[in-house]
Design a protein around this motif. Structure first.
Motif, PDB file in Angstrom:
ATOM      1  N   ALA A  30      -0.694   5.564  -3.799  1.00  0.00           N
ATOM      2  CA  ALA A  30      -1.660   5.222  -4.244  1.00  0.00           C
ATOM      3  C   ALA A  30      -2.057   4.542  -5.816  1.00  0.00           C
ATOM      4  O   ALA A  30      -3.247   4.179  -5.821  1.00  0.00           O
TER       5      ALA A  30
ATOM      6  N   LEU B  79      -5.582   3.848   0.669  1.00  0.00           N
ATOM      7  CA  LEU B  79      -6.169   4.497  -0.653  1.00  0.00           C
ATOM      8  C   LEU B  79      -5.721   4.028  -1.587  1.00  0.00           C
ATOM      9  O   LEU B  79      -4.782   4.008  -1.812  1.00  0.00           O
TER      10      LEU B  79
ATOM     11  N   LEU C 145      -5.718   7.323   3.937  1.00  0.00           N
ATOM     12  CA  LEU C 145      -6.142   8.618   4.510  1.00  0.00           C
ATOM     13  C   LEU C 145      -7.228   8.185   5.943  1.00  0.00           C
ATOM     14  O   LEU C 145      -7.444   7.121   6.451  1.00  0.00           O
TER      15      LEU C 145
ATOM     16  N   GLU D  79      -6.722   9.965  -3.268  1.00  0.00           N
ATOM     17  CA  GLU D  79      -7.908   9.716  -2.033  1.00  0.00           C
ATOM     18  C   GLU D  79      -8.867   8.543  -3.971  1.00  0.00           C
ATOM     19  O   GLU D  79      -9.550   7.989  -3.126  1.00  0.00           O
TER      20      GLU D  79
ATOM     21  N   TYR E 240      -3.337  12.684   5.514  1.00  0.00           N
ATOM     22  CA  TYR E 240      -3.315  11.581   4.001  1.00  0.00           C
ATOM     23  C   TYR E 240      -1.832  10.921   5.095  1.00  0.00           C
ATOM     24  O   TYR E 240      -0.771  11.909   5.639  1.00  0.00           O
TER      25      TYR E 240
END
Length: 285
Positions: A226, A150, A145, A199, A135
């Motif tokens: 993210a 993400l 990722l 994620e 990551y």
């Protein structure tokens, strides 16, 4: 492709990524043949030969490449040496996050590496070498990722949400607004747990215990980039590289869930979110 001309932290990210791969190779060798371990005492938990070998490698590689940066690592007397407070940028490192899992032969340990400026992470890598997961993030330029962007969960309903937390976090005394009706899950590495929320594999993370900087700095940036709202357990912004090197817990979730979780804890929605970019006094490449 991101480069220093568009991303001022790209060079630091490249350095962290290369260092994380080297750390993974060292950890993998120790994992394969077994490693000595002992308790550090003082409630600080176990440490292994692998932790120290990875720490020595990272400190040599990173501080040689950036001699003006400060250094904070779980295995390098982070509370005793406060020279890091006088530098413009500081490496915040957990050589092996999930040491207990490592000792038990689980592959779910991680190397967590961040560069912190003005109390905020600006470049970050969380690398799980035996699971082939890397990551990465830089401030204002997204999270990835294994090179793929993400995006956090889009869930808005807390009931049934998949939440990473230990069992004590859901004791009723912590939830005057009612214990949330969620699916509870756990992973050994706190850094990985936070990255998993970024994620979108899980909807939220809760840890009510004080959290050391080296466990969360890198993954906090990844999750934030993210689209996750990341705060202390009480909804305040996280701050890193302070003298005490820890924050009062972590609450991480997309904004609607974050607000609902705070309400269930009897707290106002708070102001946590994406902090402003740090002020740079010089090039950090």
């Amino acid at each position: 492709m991101r480069g220093p001309e568009t991303d001022p932290f790209a060079n630091d990210l490249a350095l962290l990524g290369d260092a994380a791969k080297g750390a993974g190779a060292i950890a993998a060798r120790h994992f394969a043949r077994g490693t000595k371990s002992w308790d550090k005492g003082g409630g600080l938990g176990p440490v292994t030969e692998a932790d120290l070998a990875v720490n020595d490698y990272l400190q040599a590689k990173l501080t040689t490449a950036r001699p003006a940066y400060g250094w904070m690592s779980e295995e390098s007397d982070p509370l005793g040496d406060l020279a890091r407070l006088r530098t413009e940028a500081t490496f915040v490192i957990d050589p092996i996050d999930g040491t207990r899992a490592f000792i038990e032969g689980q592959k779910s340990f991680a190397h967590a590496l961040a560069v912190v400026i003005d109390g905020m992470p600006v470049a970050a890598v969380v690398h799980l070498p035996l699971l082939d997961l890397t990551y990465t993030a830089t401030r204002g330029h997204g999270a990835f990722l294994n090179g793929q962007p993400l995006r956090a969960s889009a869930r808005t309903d807390l009931t049934g949400a998949r939440v990473l937390a230990t069992r004590p976090a859901f004791e009723p005394r912590h939830w005057p607004g009612g214990v949330p009706d969620v699916e509870r899950h756990c992973r050994p590495s706190l850094a990985w747990r936070l990255a998993l929320v970024g994620e979108g594999a899980f909807d939220a993370l809760i840890t009510l215990r004080d959290s050391w900087d080296w466990d969360i700095a890198a993954a906090a940036l990844i999750a934030t980039e993210a689209g996750v709202r990341v705060s202390t357990r009480d909804g305040a912004p996280l701050r890193f590289n302070q003298p005490e090197a820890r924050n009062p817990g972590v609450l991480a979730a997309p904004a609607p869930l974050h607000s609902t979780l705070l309400s269930a804890r009897g707290l106002p929605a708070g102001t946590a979110g994406s902090p402003p970019a740090p002020t740079l006094k010089r090039s950090l490449s």
